[in-house]
Design an enzyme around this catalytic site. Structure first.
Site, short mmCIF file in Angstrom:
data_model
loop_
_atom_site.label_atom_id
_atom_site.label_comp_id
_atom_site.label_asym_id
_atom_site.label_seq_id
_atom_site.Cartn_x
_atom_site.Cartn_y
_atom_site.Cartn_z
N ILE A 92 0.88 -1.17 0.00
CA ILE A 92 0.00 0.00 0.00
C ILE A 92 0.91 1.22 0.00
CG2 ILE A 92 -1.78 1.28 1.24
CD1 ILE A 92 -2.71 -1.46 0.10
N ASN A 106 -5.39 -4.61 7.93
CA ASN A 106 -4.86 -5.85 7.35
C ASN A 106 -5.00 -7.01 8.32
OD1 ASN A 106 -3.31 -7.37 5.36
ND2 ASN A 106 -1.67 -7.36 6.88
N HIS A 108 -3.07 -10.51 9.19
CA HIS A 108 -1.82 -11.22 8.94
C HIS A 108 -1.85 -12.57 9.65
CE1 HIS A 108 2.36 -11.71 7.83
NE2 HIS A 108 2.60 -12.11 9.06
N ASP A 150 3.50 -4.91 7.71
CA ASP A 150 3.22 -5.60 8.97
C ASP A 150 3.73 -4.90 10.23
OD1 ASP A 150 4.02 -8.61 7.16
OD2 ASP A 150 2.13 -7.53 7.33
N GLU A 179 -8.75 -16.75 12.04
CA GLU A 179 -8.80 -15.43 11.36
C GLU A 179 -10.24 -14.94 11.21
OE1 GLU A 179 -7.40 -15.32 7.15
OE2 GLU A 179 -5.98 -13.85 7.94
N1 LIG Z 1 2.23 -0.47 3.21
C1 LIG Z 1 1.80 -1.72 3.48
N2 LIG Z 1 1.31 -2.49 2.50
C2 LIG Z 1 0.85 -3.73 2.77
C3 LIG Z 1 0.89 -4.24 4.09
C4 LIG Z 1 1.39 -3.39 5.13
O1 LIG Z 1 1.41 -3.77 6.32
N3 LIG Z 1 1.83 -2.13 4.78
N4 LIG Z 1 0.45 -5.54 4.36
C5 LIG Z 1 0.43 -6.42 3.19
C6 LIG Z 1 -0.09 -7.78 3.47
N5 LIG Z 1 1.05 -8.62 3.83
C7 LIG Z 1 1.06 -9.17 5.09
O2 LIG Z 1 0.14 -9.07 5.89
C8 LIG Z 1 2.09 -8.86 2.93
C9 LIG Z 1 1.79 -9.10 1.60
C10 LIG Z 1 2.82 -9.34 0.69
C11 LIG Z 1 4.14 -9.33 1.11
C12 LIG Z 1 5.23 -9.56 0.13
O3 LIG Z 1 6.35 -9.89 0.49
N6 LIG Z 1 4.91 -9.34 -1.16
C13 LIG Z 1 5.89 -9.58 -2.22
C14 LIG Z 1 5.17 -9.62 -3.58
C15 LIG Z 1 4.20 -10.80 -3.58
C16 LIG Z 1 3.42 -10.86 -4.89
O4 LIG Z 1 3.62 -9.97 -5.74
O5 LIG Z 1 2.64 -11.82 -5.02
C17 LIG Z 1 6.91 -8.45 -2.24
O6 LIG Z 1 6.59 -7.30 -1.85
O7 LIG Z 1 8.02 -8.76 -2.70
C18 LIG Z 1 4.45 -9.13 2.45
C19 LIG Z 1 3.43 -8.90 3.36
C20 LIG Z 1 -0.30 -5.78 2.04
N7 LIG Z 1 0.34 -4.48 1.77
N1 LIG Z 2 0.77 -11.22 4.65
C1 LIG Z 2 -0.56 -11.20 4.16
C2 LIG Z 2 -1.15 -12.58 4.19
O1 LIG Z 2 -0.44 -13.56 4.17
N2 LIG Z 2 -2.46 -12.62 4.20
C3 LIG Z 2 -3.12 -13.89 4.23
O2 LIG Z 2 -3.47 -14.26 2.92
C4 LIG Z 2 -4.55 -15.16 3.04
C5 LIG Z 2 -5.42 -14.95 1.84
O3 LIG Z 2 -6.29 -16.01 1.80
P1 LIG Z 2 -7.60 -15.87 0.88
O4 LIG Z 2 -7.13 -15.49 -0.47
O5 LIG Z 2 -8.20 -17.24 0.97
O6 LIG Z 2 -8.43 -14.81 1.51
C6 LIG Z 2 -5.29 -14.84 4.34
O7 LIG Z 2 -5.40 -15.96 5.15
C7 LIG Z 2 -4.41 -13.79 5.00
O8 LIG Z 2 -4.17 -14.03 6.37
#
Ligand SMILES: Nc1nc2c(c(=O)[nH]1)N[C@@H](CN(C=O)c1ccc(C(=O)N[C@@H](CCC(=O)O)C(=O)O)cc1)CN2
Ligand SMILES: NCC(=O)N[C@@H]1O[C@H](COP(=O)([O-])[O-])[C@@H](O)[C@H]1O
Length: 192
Positions: A92, A106, A108, A150, A179
């Site tokens: 984001i 979010n 997690h 996170d 969750e």
């Molecule tokens: N600014 C923020 N953006 C997002 C957050 C946040 O806390 N601050 N939470 C994530 C959700 N998330 C964990 O809860 C999470 C999602 C994805 C990644 C990650 O490593 N993504 C990869 C790319 C993966 C892909 O393209 O499929 C990456 O960035 O290299 C870590 C944590 C949502 N956004």
């Molecule tokens: N770091 C972010 C992360 O891992 N989020 C996780 O992705 C899953 C998506 O499942 P879904 O596509 O079945 O909703 C969810 O369980 C959520 O906790």
């Protein structure tokens, strides 16, 4: 009635938990829009089944556009009060963070803060690391979103103890059940 916008990359199970809780009158809200970055996301079928406006926004569809700006504009147009990340895998960015301060939430699938958050820690990767490291417990963290993956202020944490023969599959299943409880409890707290 508070309006909720959803961002999801896959099935949007968290969204469906919210939708069912709303339909069961557990809290007074309405999901008004769903946005995904993934053309194959299962959440799109869910959006259609609940007749909720839904949009695919990614670099491929909008190669020369600022996606942060596009997503933010759309969520503002739908007058969202909260934004829920239902398994959204993209960072984001500043425009969305600025437009919705302390309103982006979010879920997690681990206890935060910990090594089980941050870049690379999403979905099954989280559970694989928890089991590989021999952790005795894991859980779910519902938190506000800030500029770092996170690290936003926690709203709610729910924990569980791993069984002796826990697998990635069994832990993923148990965490997804936990969750559902965490998401509903967090929104009841936010919307009280
Ligand atoms: N600014 C923020 N953006 C997002 C957050 C946040 O806390 N601050 N939470 C994530 C959700 N998330 C964990 O809860 C999470 C999602 C994805 C990644 C990650 O490593 N993504 C990869 C790319 C993966 C892909 O393209 O499929 C990456 O960035 O290299 C870590 C944590 C949502 N956004
Ligand atoms: N770091 C972010 C992360 O891992 N989020 C996780 O992705 C899953 C998506 O499942 P879904 O596509 O079945 O909703 C969810 O369980 C959520 O906790």
């Amino acid at each position: 009635m508070k309006k909720i916008g959803i961002l999801a990359s896959y099935n949007g199970s968290g969204f469906e938990t919210i939708q069912k809780a709303i339909q069961n009158n557990e809290f007074d809200a309405k999901v008004v829009v769903i946005i995904t970055n993934n053309t194959n996301a299962g959440v799109l079928q869910k959006a259609q089944s609940y007749n909720i406006p839904h949009f695919i926004i990614n670099d491929k569809r909008y190669p020369n556009e600022n996606l942060d700006e596009k997503i933010t504009k759309l969520l503002l147009e739908f007058e969202c009060d909260y934004i829920f990340l239902s398994g959204y895998m993209k960072k984001i960015e500043s425009k969305l963070l600025s437009a919705f301060p302390n309103k982006i939430i979010n879920t997690h699938p681990a206890i935060l803060p910990s090594i089980y958050g941050g870049v690379g820690m999403y979905g099954r990767f989280v559970h694989e690391a928890v089991i590989k490291n021999g952790e005795k417990k894991s859980g779910v963290t519902i938190h506000y979103v800030n500029e770092v993956y996170d690290e936003g202020e926690k709203i709610l944490v729910k924990e569980l103890e791993l069984t002796l023969n826990e697998t990635v599959d069994s832990l993923e299943t148990r965490i997804k059940e936990l969750e559902k409880e965490a998401i509903v409890e967090a929104f009841k707290k936010l919307l009280a």
